[in-house]
Design an enzyme around this catalytic site. Structure first.
Site, PDB file in Angstrom:
ATOM      1  N   GLY A 157       0.822  -1.196   0.000  1.00 24.10           N
ATOM      2  CA  GLY A 157       0.000   0.000   0.000  1.00 24.10           C
ATOM      3  C   GLY A 157       0.860   1.251   0.000  1.00 24.10           C
ATOM      4  O   GLY A 157       2.074   1.206   0.230  1.00 24.10           O
ATOM      5  N   CYS A 158       0.229   2.388  -0.234  1.00 22.58           N
ATOM      6  CA  CYS A 158       0.976   3.644  -0.368  1.00 22.58           C
ATOM      7  C   CYS A 158       1.566   4.109   0.966  1.00 22.58           C
ATOM      8  O   CYS A 158       2.766   4.407   1.049  1.00 22.58           O
ATOM      9  CB  CYS A 158       0.095   4.711  -0.987  1.00 22.58           C
ATOM     10  SG  CYS A 158      -1.511   4.940  -0.179  1.00 22.58           S
ATOM     11  N   TYR A 159       0.748   4.173   2.009  1.00 26.95           N
ATOM     12  CA  TYR A 159       1.281   4.563   3.316  1.00 26.95           C
ATOM     13  C   TYR A 159       2.367   3.600   3.806  1.00 26.95           C
ATOM     14  O   TYR A 159       3.418   4.037   4.291  1.00 26.95           O
ATOM     15  CB  TYR A 159       0.160   4.629   4.352  1.00 26.95           C
ATOM     16  CG  TYR A 159      -0.786   5.795   4.257  1.00 26.95           C
ATOM     17  CD1 TYR A 159      -0.333   7.112   4.294  1.00 26.95           C
ATOM     18  CD2 TYR A 159      -2.168   5.592   4.179  1.00 26.95           C
ATOM     19  CE1 TYR A 159      -1.215   8.177   4.243  1.00 26.95           C
ATOM     20  CE2 TYR A 159      -3.058   6.656   4.127  1.00 26.95           C
ATOM     21  CZ  TYR A 159      -2.579   7.945   4.157  1.00 26.95           C
ATOM     22  OH  TYR A 159      -3.463   9.004   4.117  1.00 26.95           O
TER      23      TYR A 159
END
Length: 339
Positions: free
Chosen positions: A157-159
């Site tokens: 995921g991005c985070y």
């Protein structure tokens, strides 16, 4: 480039923000060739992808098709690699079918990221499917080794990408629980219209406090508990994270700098910065920018990525490069982005 060395690909969910970024990266890649682009719903009608994103008109003239299972035999004959930019449950359902057909899958959803089935069920509210593989690689690209025979790679995921890239080189120096504050642009919520992600409605605010599904993913990646607080900002794309982690007594700035340099001196898509990065430094790029300061027994890490590129599409292409023994940054060093 010789035609027989090209690698034919397909993108599912190409109508979404991460999906169209994937399509654009593959279209401009020297070795990958985009053969098919599919929408996330079989109810949609075929249309040019440029009809949804006029900025690619005259450059990427591919038709966005609805997916039907009877297209699978044709797809398996024409394509070697499939990228899934689909909702989590849709990826969980489709990935095993594609793998069974002999295709290599890079999945941008959360369907296969978490190793603990209970954590997955709690985070995503459905059981993780069994694809017959004991250990699906978690593809944090700078920390992943691929053999080139894996049927599926889970793209982070991005985070978690931003947080883990900053923290992982320093975990041997960290003594205590890291605190991660991160702000994402509204494109992280996806393309589907919703009032709470409208520019007219968004005001900088925390959300998903202590409940965000990326928290267990970050913990899994860095190997320790963390406190993670995501925020939504009223800008289009990018993530800026500020991370605070207590250090072992006596740890110096030189110790931290050396650890980061050892981790990333040979990694072309991670840039160690002399000052805190800004979102605009990375928007439209595949870079992760990191700045570290030691202060009062803590390390303060400032990290910036483009959530749609390094946090999604570009990392998927980076992993595909590695899978096929292509230099990891191939096709990823320019500045662009579709939306």
């Amino acid at each position: 480039m010789e035609l027989d060395k090209s690698i034919p690909c397909a993108v599912f969910g190409a109508s979404g923000y991460s999906g169209v970024e994937l399509a654009w990266l593959l279209h401009n890649h020297p070795l990958f060739v985009l053969k098919h682009a599919y929408s996330s719903s079989a109810r949609e009608e075929a249309e040019p992808l440029a009809g949804l994103y006029p900025q690619i008109a005259g450059q990427l003239d591919i038709i966005l098709q609805p997916w039907h299972s009877d297209l699978l035999p044709q797809l398996a004959q024409q394509v070697r690699v499939v990228f899934l930019a689909l909702p989590h449950e849709a990826s969980a359902e489709l990935a095993p079918v594609l793998i069974k057909a002999g295709l290599v899958v890079f999945d941008l959803s959360g369907a296969f990221r978490l190793r603990d089935p209970h954590q997955h069920l709690q985070a995503y509210a459905f059981e993780q499917p069994d694809i017959g593989v004991a250990d699906v690689p978690y593809g944090l690209a700078e920390w992943t080794i691929l053999q080139g025979n894996e049927p599926l790679v889970a793209v982070p995921g991005c985070y978690p990408t931003a947080a883990a890239l900053a923290l992982k080189p320093l975990m041997h120096l960290v003594q205590g629980t890291p605190l991660i504050n991160a702000v994402s642009g509204v494109s992280g919520a996806g393309r589907k219209a919703a009032a709470h992600t409208s520019f007219c409605e968004v005001s900088l605010a925390a959300y998903g406090v202590a409940t965000h599904r990326h928290q267990p993913e970050i913990c899994q990646s860095v190997g320790c508990p963390v406190i993670f607080v995501p925020h939504l900002g009223n800008f289009k794309r990018g993530i800026l994270a500020t991370i605070y982690a207590p250090l072992e007594a006596g740890t110096t700035q030189q110790d931290v700098d050396l650890a980061l340099q050892r981790a990333y001196s040979a990694q072309p898509l991670v840039r160690l910065c002399q000052k805190p990065p800004a979102v605009n430094d990375v928007v439209g790029t595949a870079f992760c920018d990191i700045h570290a300061v030691v202060h009062n027994g803590h390390v303060i890490l400032c990290v910036a990525i483009d959530n749609l590129l390094k946090g999604a599409a570009a990392q998927a292409v980076q992993l595909a490069n590695m899978y096929f023994d292509i230099p990891a940054s191939t096709g990823l060093t320019g500045r662009g982005g579709v939306i």
